[in-house]
Scaffold this motif. Structure first.
Motif, PDB file in Angstrom:
ATOM      1  N   GLU A  19      -6.028   4.974 -11.532  1.00 50.80           N
ATOM      2  CA  GLU A  19      -5.062   6.072 -11.657  1.00 50.80           C
ATOM      3  C   GLU A  19      -5.697   7.284 -12.319  1.00 50.80           C
ATOM      4  OE1 GLU A  19      -1.818   7.020 -10.767  1.00 50.80           O
ATOM      5  OE2 GLU A  19      -2.356   5.443  -9.361  1.00 50.80           O
ATOM      6  N   GLN A  29      -7.144   8.547  -2.089  1.00 50.20           N
ATOM      7  CA  GLN A  29      -6.263   7.373  -2.107  1.00 50.20           C
ATOM      8  C   GLN A  29      -6.846   6.230  -1.277  1.00 50.20           C
ATOM      9  OE1 GLN A  29      -3.400   7.178  -3.825  1.00 50.20           O
ATOM     10  NE2 GLN A  29      -2.702   5.211  -3.050  1.00 50.20           N
ATOM     11  N   TYR A  78      -0.800  -2.957  -7.884  1.00 50.27           N
ATOM     12  CA  TYR A  78      -0.466  -1.541  -7.741  1.00 50.27           C
ATOM     13  C   TYR A  78       0.324  -1.305  -6.452  1.00 50.27           C
ATOM     14  CZ  TYR A  78      -0.788   3.453  -7.143  1.00 50.27           C
ATOM     15  OH  TYR A  78      -0.472   4.773  -6.950  1.00 50.27           O
ATOM     16  N   SER A  79      -0.147  -1.889  -5.362  1.00 50.97           N
ATOM     17  CA  SER A  79       0.512  -1.701  -4.065  1.00 50.97           C
ATOM     18  C   SER A  79       1.923  -2.275  -4.074  1.00 50.97           C
ATOM     19  CB  SER A  79      -0.320  -2.380  -2.975  1.00 50.97           C
ATOM     20  OG  SER A  79       0.341  -2.322  -1.743  1.00 50.97           O
ATOM     21  N   GLY A  81       3.863  -2.752  -6.708  1.00 51.08           N
ATOM     22  CA  GLY A  81       4.682  -1.915  -7.584  1.00 51.08           C
ATOM     23  C   GLY A  81       5.111  -0.628  -6.909  1.00 51.08           C
ATOM     24  N   ARG A  82       4.191  -0.019  -6.192  1.00 48.17           N
ATOM     25  CA  ARG A  82       4.498   1.206  -5.477  1.00 48.17           C
ATOM     26  C   ARG A  82       5.548   0.963  -4.382  1.00 48.17           C
ATOM     27  NH1 ARG A  82      -0.411   3.767  -2.623  1.00 48.17           N
ATOM     28  NH2 ARG A  82       0.124   2.127  -1.176  1.00 48.17           N
ATOM     29  N   ALA A  83       5.423  -0.144  -3.665  1.00 51.04           N
ATOM     30  CA  ALA A  83       6.391  -0.475  -2.605  1.00 51.04           C
ATOM     31  C   ALA A  83       7.766  -0.762  -3.195  1.00 51.04           C
ATOM     32  CB  ALA A  83       5.891  -1.682  -1.810  1.00 51.04           C
ATOM     33  N   VAL A  85       9.028   0.476  -6.049  1.00 55.69           N
ATOM     34  CA  VAL A  85       9.598   1.755  -6.479  1.00 55.69           C
ATOM     35  C   VAL A  85      10.116   2.548  -5.273  1.00 55.69           C
ATOM     36  CG1 VAL A  85       9.038   4.007  -7.502  1.00 55.69           C
ATOM     37  CG2 VAL A  85       8.264   1.909  -8.601  1.00 55.69           C
ATOM     38  N   ALA A  86       9.356   2.534  -4.189  1.00 57.79           N
ATOM     39  CA  ALA A  86       9.778   3.251  -2.986  1.00 57.79           C
ATOM     40  C   ALA A  86      11.067   2.650  -2.409  1.00 57.79           C
ATOM     41  CB  ALA A  86       8.672   3.219  -1.937  1.00 57.79           C
TER      42      ALA A  86
END
Length: 90
Positions: A19, A29, A78-79, A81-83, A85-86
């Motif tokens: 990050e 990215q 990370y992936s 967590g990002r999914a 949140v989305a």
């Protein structure tokens, strides 16, 4: 600190490192997963080299496998967590 707990901390540090690189050095990215795996390998190999244990091929193989696991765990965490949140944001 037990090795398992150190691994959890290292995965978190790798996520933070990636990050930071993305924000400070404009890391692309698409390169982030490769850099995370490389960071996991470097940390694991450095820890093995400085452990004071007798160096054997098996020890280096274990270090490579652990490093890959740390790097790939950081990418997946990370992936995921990002999914999540989305999905929550809609």
């Amino acid at each position: 600190m037990p090795e398992e707990l150190a691994g959890v901390a290292i995965v978190a540090l790798i996520i933070g490192l990636i990050e930071g690189l993305k924000r400070v050095m404009s890391l692309d990215q698409r390169l982030a997963p490769a850099v995370a795996v490389l960071a996991g390998l470097v940390v694991s190999l450095a820890m093995t080299a400085t452990s004071g244990e007798p160096v054997t091929p098996r020890l280096w193989l274990e270090a490579v496998l652990v490093g890959l696991a740390w790097g790939l765990s950081a990418v997946g965490l990370y992936s995921g967590g990002r999914a999540t949140v989305a999905a929550i944001k809609g």
